[in-house]
Design a protein around this motif. Sequence first.
Motif, PDB file in Angstrom:
ATOM      1  N   PHE A 105      17.766 -10.829  13.882  1.00  0.00           N
ATOM      2  CA  PHE A 105      18.841 -11.093  12.942  1.00  0.00           C
ATOM      3  C   PHE A 105      18.791 -10.077  11.809  1.00  0.00           C
ATOM      4  O   PHE A 105      17.757  -9.450  11.557  1.00  0.00           O
ATOM      5  N   ASN A 106      19.892  -9.952  11.095  1.00  0.00           N
ATOM      6  CA  ASN A 106      19.962  -9.095   9.923  1.00  0.00           C
ATOM      7  C   ASN A 106      19.392  -9.850   8.728  1.00  0.00           C
ATOM      8  O   ASN A 106      19.842 -10.957   8.420  1.00  0.00           O
ATOM      9  N   VAL A 107      18.389  -9.300   8.075  1.00  0.00           N
ATOM     10  CA  VAL A 107      17.738  -9.994   6.971  1.00  0.00           C
ATOM     11  C   VAL A 107      18.687 -10.174   5.787  1.00  0.00           C
ATOM     12  O   VAL A 107      18.483 -11.045   4.943  1.00  0.00           O
ATOM     13  N   ARG A 108      19.741  -9.373   5.734  1.00  0.00           N
ATOM     14  CA  ARG A 108      20.739  -9.506   4.652  1.00  0.00           C
ATOM     15  C   ARG A 108      21.987 -10.170   5.225  1.00  0.00           C
ATOM     16  O   ARG A 108      23.016  -9.540   5.449  1.00  0.00           O
ATOM     17  N   THR A 109      21.867 -11.457   5.483  1.00  0.00           N
ATOM     18  CA  THR A 109      22.966 -12.215   6.083  1.00  0.00           C
ATOM     19  C   THR A 109      23.566 -13.177   5.066  1.00  0.00           C
ATOM     20  O   THR A 109      22.845 -13.913   4.393  1.00  0.00           O
ATOM     21  N   ILE A 110      24.867 -13.164   4.971  1.00  0.00           N
ATOM     22  CA  ILE A 110      25.609 -14.102   4.121  1.00  0.00           C
ATOM     23  C   ILE A 110      26.096 -15.244   5.005  1.00  0.00           C
ATOM     24  O   ILE A 110      26.622 -15.012   6.095  1.00  0.00           O
ATOM     25  N   THR A 111      25.885 -16.462   4.550  1.00  0.00           N
ATOM     26  CA  THR A 111      26.333 -17.609   5.344  1.00  0.00           C
ATOM     27  C   THR A 111      27.395 -18.404   4.600  1.00  0.00           C
ATOM     28  O   THR A 111      27.337 -18.565   3.379  1.00  0.00           O
ATOM     29  N   ILE A 112      28.381 -18.852   5.355  1.00  0.00           N
ATOM     30  CA  ILE A 112      29.423 -19.729   4.836  1.00  0.00           C
ATOM     31  C   ILE A 112      29.063 -21.141   5.275  1.00  0.00           C
ATOM     32  O   ILE A 112      28.911 -21.404   6.463  1.00  0.00           O
ATOM     33  N   ALA A 113      28.907 -22.035   4.302  1.00  0.00           N
ATOM     34  CA  ALA A 113      28.408 -23.380   4.592  1.00  0.00           C
ATOM     35  C   ALA A 113      29.544 -24.387   4.717  1.00  0.00           C
ATOM     36  O   ALA A 113      30.489 -24.389   3.926  1.00  0.00           O
ATOM     37  N   TYR A 114      29.423 -25.224   5.727  1.00  0.00           N
ATOM     38  CA  TYR A 114      30.352 -26.316   5.987  1.00  0.00           C
ATOM     39  C   TYR A 114      29.563 -27.620   6.032  1.00  0.00           C
ATOM     40  O   TYR A 114      28.359 -27.617   6.320  1.00  0.00           O
ATOM     41  N   TYR A 115      30.254 -28.720   5.787  1.00  0.00           N
ATOM     42  CA  TYR A 115      29.656 -29.990   6.195  1.00  0.00           C
ATOM     43  C   TYR A 115      30.636 -30.775   7.033  1.00  0.00           C
ATOM     44  O   TYR A 115      31.852 -30.680   6.868  1.00  0.00           O
ATOM     45  N   PHE A 116      30.062 -31.522   7.977  1.00  0.00           N
ATOM     46  CA  PHE A 116      30.817 -32.352   8.907  1.00  0.00           C
ATOM     47  C   PHE A 116      30.423 -33.808   8.709  1.00  0.00           C
ATOM     48  O   PHE A 116      29.270 -34.110   8.373  1.00  0.00           O
ATOM     49  N   LEU A 117      31.363 -34.708   8.945  1.00  0.00           N
ATOM     50  CA  LEU A 117      31.099 -36.146   8.886  1.00  0.00           C
ATOM     51  C   LEU A 117      31.370 -36.734  10.257  1.00  0.00           C
ATOM     52  O   LEU A 117      32.448 -36.528  10.826  1.00  0.00           O
ATOM     53  N   LEU A 118      30.396 -37.470  10.783  1.00  0.00           N
ATOM     54  CA  LEU A 118      30.591 -38.095  12.092  1.00  0.00           C
ATOM     55  C   LEU A 118      29.733 -39.340  12.213  1.00  0.00           C
ATOM     56  O   LEU A 118      28.897 -39.623  11.354  1.00  0.00           O
ATOM     57  N   LYS A 119      29.966 -40.061  13.273  1.00  0.00           N
ATOM     58  CA  LYS A 119      29.236 -41.303  13.515  1.00  0.00           C
ATOM     59  C   LYS A 119      27.957 -40.978  14.288  1.00  0.00           C
ATOM     60  O   LYS A 119      28.006 -40.290  15.303  1.00  0.00           O
ATOM     61  N   THR A 120      26.823 -41.477  13.830  1.00  0.00           N
ATOM     62  CA  THR A 120      25.550 -41.145  14.474  1.00  0.00           C
ATOM     63  C   THR A 120      25.535 -41.545  15.943  1.00  0.00           C
ATOM     64  O   THR A 120      24.950 -40.853  16.777  1.00  0.00           O
ATOM     65  N   GLU A 121      26.211 -42.652  16.269  1.00  0.00           N
ATOM     66  CA  GLU A 121      26.179 -43.122  17.657  1.00  0.00           C
ATOM     67  C   GLU A 121      26.974 -42.217  18.596  1.00  0.00           C
ATOM     68  O   GLU A 121      26.855 -42.330  19.821  1.00  0.00           O
ATOM     69  N   ASP A 122      27.780 -41.314  18.037  1.00  0.00           N
ATOM     70  CA  ASP A 122      28.554 -40.393  18.875  1.00  0.00           C
ATOM     71  C   ASP A 122      27.728 -39.192  19.354  1.00  0.00           C
ATOM     72  O   ASP A 122      28.199 -38.396  20.153  1.00  0.00           O
ATOM     73  N   VAL A 123      26.504 -39.070  18.855  1.00  0.00           N
ATOM     74  CA  VAL A 123      25.656 -37.930  19.211  1.00  0.00           C
ATOM     75  C   VAL A 123      24.445 -38.413  19.997  1.00  0.00           C
ATOM     76  O   VAL A 123      23.673 -39.237  19.513  1.00  0.00           O
ATOM     77  N   ASP A 124      24.289 -37.904  21.199  1.00  0.00           N
ATOM     78  CA  ASP A 124      23.121 -38.228  22.022  1.00  0.00           C
ATOM     79  C   ASP A 124      22.033 -37.197  21.750  1.00  0.00           C
ATOM     80  O   ASP A 124      22.116 -36.055  22.183  1.00  0.00           O
ATOM     81  N   VAL A 125      21.015 -37.596  20.968  1.00  0.00           N
ATOM     82  CA  VAL A 125      19.944 -36.660  20.630  1.00  0.00           C
ATOM     83  C   VAL A 125      18.766 -36.750  21.606  1.00  0.00           C
ATOM     84  O   VAL A 125      17.823 -35.959  21.500  1.00  0.00           O
ATOM     85  N   SER A 126      18.826 -37.682  22.537  1.00  0.00           N
ATOM     86  CA  SER A 126      17.681 -37.897  23.432  1.00  0.00           C
ATOM     87  C   SER A 126      17.442 -36.722  24.368  1.00  0.00           C
ATOM     88  O   SER A 126      16.303 -36.390  24.689  1.00  0.00           O
ATOM     89  N   ASN A 127      18.515 -36.065  24.807  1.00  0.00           N
ATOM     90  CA  ASN A 127      18.359 -34.938  25.732  1.00  0.00           C
ATOM     91  C   ASN A 127      18.972 -33.654  25.174  1.00  0.00           C
ATOM     92  O   ASN A 127      19.411 -32.790  25.918  1.00  0.00           O
ATOM     93  N   ASN A 128      18.967 -33.546  23.867  1.00  0.00           N
ATOM     94  CA  ASN A 128      19.588 -32.384  23.228  1.00  0.00           C
ATOM     95  C   ASN A 128      18.724 -31.143  23.396  1.00  0.00           C
ATOM     96  O   ASN A 128      17.530 -31.160  23.104  1.00  0.00           O
ATOM     97  N   THR A 129      19.332 -30.054  23.870  1.00  0.00           N
ATOM     98  CA  THR A 129      18.565 -28.826  24.135  1.00  0.00           C
ATOM     99  C   THR A 129      18.050 -28.177  22.854  1.00  0.00           C
ATOM    100  O   THR A 129      17.128 -27.370  22.894  1.00  0.00           O
ATOM    101  N   TYR A 130      18.644 -28.534  21.719  1.00  0.00           N
ATOM    102  CA  TYR A 130      18.212 -27.964  20.440  1.00  0.00           C
ATOM    103  C   TYR A 130      17.152 -28.832  19.755  1.00  0.00           C
ATOM    104  O   TYR A 130      16.756 -28.543  18.639  1.00  0.00           O
ATOM    105  N   GLN A 131      16.708 -29.890  20.433  1.00  0.00           N
ATOM    106  CA  GLN A 131      15.764 -30.851  19.853  1.00  0.00           C
ATOM    107  C   GLN A 131      16.292 -31.371  18.519  1.00  0.00           C
ATOM    108  O   GLN A 131      15.575 -31.434  17.520  1.00  0.00           O
ATOM    109  N   ALA A 132      17.569 -31.717  18.515  1.00  0.00           N
ATOM    110  CA  ALA A 132      18.204 -32.219  17.292  1.00  0.00           C
ATOM    111  C   ALA A 132      17.678 -33.604  16.950  1.00  0.00           C
ATOM    112  O   ALA A 132      17.367 -34.401  17.829  1.00  0.00           O
TER     113      ALA A 132
END
Length: 245
Positions: A105-132
């Motif tokens: 990655f480029n060490v001088r990276t600018i990030t644009i931040a967002y936030y999202f709102l959702l229901k926890t039950e809508d996300v299956d974290v048990s088999n998430n490839t990102y270990q969310a």
Amino acid sequence: MTNELIQNLSVDCVVFGFDTNTKTLNVLLIKRYLEDEKTNQPLVDDYVLTGYHVYQNESLDDSATRVLKELTGLTGQYKKQFKAFGDPNRLKNEKDLIWVENQRFNVRTITIAYYFLLKTEDVDVSNNTYQAKWHPINQLPKIGFDHKQIILEAYEDLKTKCLSEPIIFELLPDKFTINDVQDLYESILNIEIDNRNFRRKVINKKYIIPLDEKQVGVSKRPAQLYMFSKDIYQKIYQKSYLINI
């Protein structure tokens, strides 16, 4: 045009979810882990926000939507772009530099931040490839980069926004109790609310519709269920506090 990355521009997404069982506001984080190839000892072991570089052929909003979909499979969720983070030293912590070099990655990276709102039950974290994993906002784990700062600033924005817009209903089930609404406000604002006064204010709102249904599967007396009507809200919307806590 190919999907060429903009090497020094990224989006980072704070994903908020409310757990009606634990009555906690949570943030969805992904595991960041890297081992030494020779010793197999961990060089980096913490959590970060989900995010990635922006492609040349997409808008910032499209990039944030893509990142959320890759993590959760969800689209059409409430999202808000709330700030850019561009401190020259934001990626220069020792472990961050190790990660940046490994990922090229480029060490001088600018990030644009967002936030999202959702229901926890809508996300299956048990088999998430990102270990969310969901983490309560007041019990955050060790976090890499400047992502804790991003989370806390998103949280402050959410606290302000939830008093003037009906965004809290993005975090609740489609059918909810008045106690669910109170629990969510108390969790976000970190305050205690007088139950009787709050209930009276909520049920008097025309856009909170009582249903001919009650809770099921509860050991105590089942409570009345309600739903939020976005159509009614938009018709009577005024720029004032939603519930006047």
